[in-house]
Design a protein around this motif. Sequence first.
Motif, mmCIF file in Angstrom:
data_model
loop_
_atom_site.group_PDB
_atom_site.id
_atom_site.type_symbol
_atom_site.label_atom_id
_atom_site.label_comp_id
_atom_site.label_asym_id
_atom_site.label_seq_id
_atom_site.Cartn_x
_atom_site.Cartn_y
_atom_site.Cartn_z
ATOM 1 N N VAL A 89 -27.617 27.795 -12.099
ATOM 2 C CA VAL A 89 -27.589 27.863 -13.558
ATOM 3 C C VAL A 89 -26.457 26.942 -13.995
ATOM 4 O O VAL A 89 -25.333 27.052 -13.493
ATOM 5 C CB VAL A 89 -27.339 29.303 -14.046
ATOM 6 C CG1 VAL A 89 -27.312 29.350 -15.564
ATOM 7 C CG2 VAL A 89 -28.395 30.247 -13.487
ATOM 8 N N ALA A 90 -26.742 26.036 -14.908
ATOM 9 C CA ALA A 90 -25.750 25.053 -15.353
ATOM 10 C C ALA A 90 -24.519 25.735 -15.943
ATOM 11 O O ALA A 90 -24.603 26.812 -16.540
ATOM 12 C CB ALA A 90 -26.374 24.125 -16.396
ATOM 13 N N GLN A 91 -23.380 25.104 -15.764
ATOM 14 C CA GLN A 91 -22.097 25.645 -16.225
ATOM 15 C C GLN A 91 -22.144 26.042 -17.696
ATOM 16 O O GLN A 91 -21.699 27.129 -18.064
ATOM 17 C CB GLN A 91 -20.992 24.620 -15.996
ATOM 18 C CG GLN A 91 -19.621 25.093 -16.464
ATOM 19 C CD GLN A 91 -18.531 24.090 -16.178
ATOM 20 O OE1 GLN A 91 -18.690 23.186 -15.372
ATOM 21 N NE2 GLN A 91 -17.411 24.241 -16.842
ATOM 22 N N GLU A 92 -22.683 25.189 -18.552
ATOM 23 C CA GLU A 92 -22.743 25.486 -19.997
ATOM 24 C C GLU A 92 -23.574 26.739 -20.268
ATOM 25 O O GLU A 92 -23.197 27.586 -21.078
ATOM 26 C CB GLU A 92 -23.314 24.297 -20.757
ATOM 27 C CG GLU A 92 -23.322 24.504 -22.266
ATOM 28 C CD GLU A 92 -23.831 23.288 -23.026
ATOM 29 O OE1 GLU A 92 -24.179 23.459 -24.199
ATOM 30 O OE2 GLU A 92 -23.888 22.178 -22.446
ATOM 31 N N GLN A 93 -24.701 26.907 -19.552
ATOM 32 C CA GLN A 93 -25.534 28.099 -19.717
ATOM 33 C C GLN A 93 -24.796 29.348 -19.235
ATOM 34 O O GLN A 93 -24.894 30.410 -19.844
ATOM 35 C CB GLN A 93 -26.840 27.954 -18.950
ATOM 36 C CG GLN A 93 -27.799 26.946 -19.561
ATOM 37 C CD GLN A 93 -29.039 26.807 -18.702
ATOM 38 O OE1 GLN A 93 -28.943 26.465 -17.522
ATOM 39 N NE2 GLN A 93 -30.189 27.081 -19.287
ATOM 40 N N SER A 126 -21.203 40.454 -15.781
ATOM 41 C CA SER A 126 -19.904 39.860 -16.083
ATOM 42 C C SER A 126 -18.882 40.980 -16.212
ATOM 43 O O SER A 126 -19.076 41.897 -17.002
ATOM 44 C CB SER A 126 -19.963 39.090 -17.402
ATOM 45 O OG SER A 126 -20.990 38.133 -17.372
ATOM 46 N N THR A 127 -17.796 40.903 -15.446
ATOM 47 C CA THR A 127 -16.751 41.916 -15.503
ATOM 48 C C THR A 127 -15.442 41.247 -15.897
ATOM 49 O O THR A 127 -14.952 40.366 -15.182
ATOM 50 C CB THR A 127 -16.588 42.607 -14.133
ATOM 51 O OG1 THR A 127 -17.864 43.117 -13.729
ATOM 52 C CG2 THR A 127 -15.591 43.740 -14.214
ATOM 53 N N GLN A 153 -21.889 35.898 -24.492
ATOM 54 C CA GLN A 153 -22.767 36.867 -25.164
ATOM 55 C C GLN A 153 -22.659 38.229 -24.493
ATOM 56 O O GLN A 153 -22.609 39.257 -25.168
ATOM 57 C CB GLN A 153 -24.210 36.382 -25.153
ATOM 58 C CG GLN A 153 -24.449 35.207 -26.065
ATOM 59 C CD GLN A 153 -25.869 34.680 -25.963
ATOM 60 O OE1 GLN A 153 -26.688 35.163 -25.186
ATOM 61 N NE2 GLN A 153 -26.175 33.671 -26.763
ATOM 62 N N GLN A 154 -22.622 38.260 -23.167
ATOM 63 C CA GLN A 154 -22.549 39.529 -22.435
ATOM 64 C C GLN A 154 -21.271 40.304 -22.735
ATOM 65 O O GLN A 154 -21.296 41.528 -22.811
ATOM 66 C CB GLN A 154 -22.610 39.289 -20.921
ATOM 67 C CG GLN A 154 -23.973 38.999 -20.389
ATOM 68 C CD GLN A 154 -23.955 38.883 -18.864
ATOM 69 O OE1 GLN A 154 -22.949 39.092 -18.211
ATOM 70 N NE2 GLN A 154 -25.105 38.553 -18.311
ATOM 71 N N VAL A 155 -20.155 39.610 -22.893
ATOM 72 C CA VAL A 155 -18.878 40.292 -23.098
ATOM 73 C C VAL A 155 -18.566 40.480 -24.578
ATOM 74 O O VAL A 155 -17.448 40.852 -24.932
ATOM 75 C CB VAL A 155 -17.707 39.568 -22.379
ATOM 76 C CG1 VAL A 155 -17.946 39.504 -20.886
ATOM 77 C CG2 VAL A 155 -17.446 38.190 -22.958
ATOM 78 N N ALA A 156 -19.566 40.268 -25.439
ATOM 79 C CA ALA A 156 -19.408 40.446 -26.893
ATOM 80 C C ALA A 156 -18.174 39.708 -27.395
ATOM 81 O O ALA A 156 -17.307 40.268 -28.054
ATOM 82 C CB ALA A 156 -19.350 41.926 -27.246
ATOM 83 N N ALA A 157 -18.097 38.434 -27.065
ATOM 84 C CA ALA A 157 -16.938 37.622 -27.414
ATOM 85 C C ALA A 157 -16.863 37.369 -28.921
ATOM 86 O O ALA A 157 -17.876 37.296 -29.609
ATOM 87 C CB ALA A 157 -17.006 36.287 -26.684
ATOM 88 N N ALA A 158 -15.649 37.243 -29.404
ATOM 89 C CA ALA A 158 -15.408 36.853 -30.789
ATOM 90 C C ALA A 158 -15.609 35.342 -30.888
ATOM 91 O O ALA A 158 -15.510 34.630 -29.882
ATOM 92 C CB ALA A 158 -13.981 37.219 -31.188
ATOM 93 N N ASP A 175 -12.892 31.832 -25.836
ATOM 94 C CA ASP A 175 -13.344 30.673 -25.068
ATOM 95 C C ASP A 175 -13.474 31.093 -23.608
ATOM 96 O O ASP A 175 -12.675 31.887 -23.116
ATOM 97 C CB ASP A 175 -12.320 29.538 -25.203
ATOM 98 C CG ASP A 175 -12.753 28.289 -24.479
ATOM 99 O OD1 ASP A 175 -13.866 27.793 -24.742
ATOM 100 O OD2 ASP A 175 -11.985 27.800 -23.615
ATOM 101 N N LEU A 176 -14.487 30.561 -22.939
ATOM 102 C CA LEU A 176 -14.692 30.866 -21.528
ATOM 103 C C LEU A 176 -14.817 29.562 -20.768
ATOM 104 O O LEU A 176 -15.509 28.646 -21.217
ATOM 105 C CB LEU A 176 -15.962 31.699 -21.330
ATOM 106 C CG LEU A 176 -16.225 32.121 -19.888
ATOM 107 C CD1 LEU A 176 -15.311 33.287 -19.510
ATOM 108 C CD2 LEU A 176 -17.666 32.523 -19.695
#
Length: 174
Positions: free
Chosen positions: A29-33, A93-94, A40-45, A49-50
């Motif tokens: 899976v590409a880095q950007e994806q 994702s943890t 999205q999984q970690v309900a980021a604001a 940034d990840l």
Amino acid sequence: MGLRALAVVVGGAGVAIAACWTMLSPTEVAQEQVENGTLQQVAAAPSDDLHCDGGLAAEVGAAQSCVLTRDGEEFAVALKVTDVDGDRVQWNSTVAGVPQAGRRVAIGELERRTHEVLERSRRVDSVSCAGALAGTVGARQSCVMNAGGHRHDVTVTVTTVDSARVQWGVTVGN
């Protein structure tokens, strides 16, 4: 003769379909994806940034480490692939509960909680702090309280640290 030519064409089409299927089943899976899906999984604001060091292998059990930046703090994020079905790859994702720089109280929480403490004894318009507070007994941070049009220096000092929280005392100067 006509029948034999038809069989070759059908056989050729079968080979072409198999080759396309192999191309559609990703090996990674590409880095950007990975970064967008994990945010999205970690309900980021929106301000979070990840960053991951690359893509994520499309095989069950594959793992990847990333860094989430939230409120100026960096947190380790562990990814692990849980399912691969054709071109669909799912992972967990943890997010580590303690920043990579060590246990800290983020500046927003420090200001909010210090404001609450000060508000118990007087009317407080605002509290602003110079930075995050290290989660080490004795650590200090400078803050400023604005109350009734007057500015007061405030020092917060960590008094206790346990596995669930960091507690601090508040001293108001002139």
